[in-house]
Design a protein around this motif. Sequence first.
Motif, PDB file in Angstrom:
ATOM      1  N   ILE A 125       0.828  -1.207   0.000  1.00  0.00           N
ATOM      2  CA  ILE A 125       0.000   0.000   0.000  1.00  0.00           C
ATOM      3  C   ILE A 125       0.859   1.253   0.000  1.00  0.00           C
ATOM      4  N   GLN A 126       1.954   1.211   0.745  1.00  0.00           N
ATOM      5  CA  GLN A 126       2.846   2.376   0.793  1.00  0.00           C
ATOM      6  C   GLN A 126       3.422   2.686  -0.584  1.00  0.00           C
ATOM      7  N   VAL A 127       3.867   1.672  -1.296  1.00  0.00           N
ATOM      8  CA  VAL A 127       4.407   1.868  -2.637  1.00  0.00           C
ATOM      9  C   VAL A 127       3.342   2.440  -3.573  1.00  0.00           C
ATOM     10  N   LEU A 128       2.134   1.923  -3.474  1.00  0.00           N
ATOM     11  CA  LEU A 128       1.053   2.402  -4.333  1.00  0.00           C
ATOM     12  C   LEU A 128       0.721   3.863  -4.047  1.00  0.00           C
ATOM     13  N   ARG A 129       0.680   4.231  -2.758  1.00  0.00           N
ATOM     14  CA  ARG A 129       0.373   5.617  -2.393  1.00  0.00           C
ATOM     15  C   ARG A 129       1.443   6.556  -2.932  1.00  0.00           C
ATOM     16  N   ARG A 130       2.687   6.163  -2.785  1.00  0.00           N
ATOM     17  CA  ARG A 130       3.782   7.024  -3.264  1.00  0.00           C
ATOM     18  C   ARG A 130       3.725   7.205  -4.772  1.00  0.00           C
ATOM     19  N   ALA A 131       3.262   6.164  -5.470  1.00  0.00           N
ATOM     20  CA  ALA A 131       3.185   6.227  -6.926  1.00  0.00           C
ATOM     21  C   ALA A 131       1.938   6.968  -7.408  1.00  0.00           C
ATOM     22  N   GLY A 132       1.060   7.354  -6.472  1.00  0.00           N
ATOM     23  CA  GLY A 132      -0.159   8.051  -6.840  1.00  0.00           C
ATOM     24  C   GLY A 132      -1.235   7.152  -7.433  1.00  0.00           C
TER      25      GLY A 132
END
Length: 353
Positions: free
Chosen positions: A61-68
């Motif tokens: 989820i963290q990676v997805l949030r950072r990627a927008g």
Amino acid sequence: MSREHGPPPGRSYRFPSGVTLHLVAGREIATHFDAEYGELRCDEGGPIDIEVHAVDYPATIQVLRRAGTEVSELKGRHKTVTWRVAVWGLDDATTHVAFRGAGQMAVSFLQTFYVEPLLRLKVLQKGYALVHACAVMRGRKVIIFAGGSGVGKTTIALRQIARGKGVLGDNYVVISPSGEASTVHRRMRLYSDLSRSNPAVYRSLPGRHRLRLRAHGVIKTFSRGFANLPHRLSVRELAPAAADAAAGGGPLDSVYVLTRGSGSELVGPRPLDLDEVVRRVQEYNIAEAVYVRRLLATYLAKHPDSAFCTLDAVETSVLHSAFHGLPAFEIQVPRVDEPAALADRIACIAGIE
């Protein structure tokens, strides 16, 4: 998540209609999905329609949030069980599901509340319909019994299995626009009251399965009904002959809609016209998707052109084509102490016996 280097390590299952589910998970979840869909295992590679990530949820989820990335996320709870689930890429070629939860009940909710409703979407995009129904062979053709929980679908299937008749399954069947029915190979759920509700089937089970059901009955009693655990068995585990007789499915013969009756006797069969039988079958399919619709509510409000928003209309078209010209009936089923006897009567009405 990037798929430039192919799918991450895991396992894949290919459903009738060509929809492929890829799972990346630890032992508990992987074992459950293998037991549920093991007969659908396929080699990895090729297009993937749904990819389930059940490892390292926070980092994902963290990676997805950072990627927008636009992610729909929800914390679910049922009794004492909690889980987290996220969906993204709903309208992409590959739709992703991330999941975090422990225990058999949480894993079952992942499958029933989120993965299978998304399978329905992907199956429709291939031009087929995933229908919530029991499916039984009548000669070389298939009779389906659509209905919600507790109206006798599993009991009908079990009674036919005990007789060695061909059974595609008790919960889902894939239907083509031309009216061909195919099995999904999902395990049946047996409960601790089986010795009372279906004694012939209970007696036919190997001792280890009867012992498991008795243990589940003890748990249910001491938890005052709070924990009503299912014992899961595939049609092949119950009776290989019944699975072999239904292998490959077949063309539809007729459609029966089972509803809960208020009296003490079966009511029907009442003929249904094409529009009504399609509407009634869809009602059960839509009810199965209530949790995933709740998860995706914000996304769907922002994207009214999403494929998920057109799901019901596409399904209407497929079912109209599949059911056209078929006999269709409603049977009202009462609550009784001996559902096996009612299941036999329904089978006689449908011409199976």
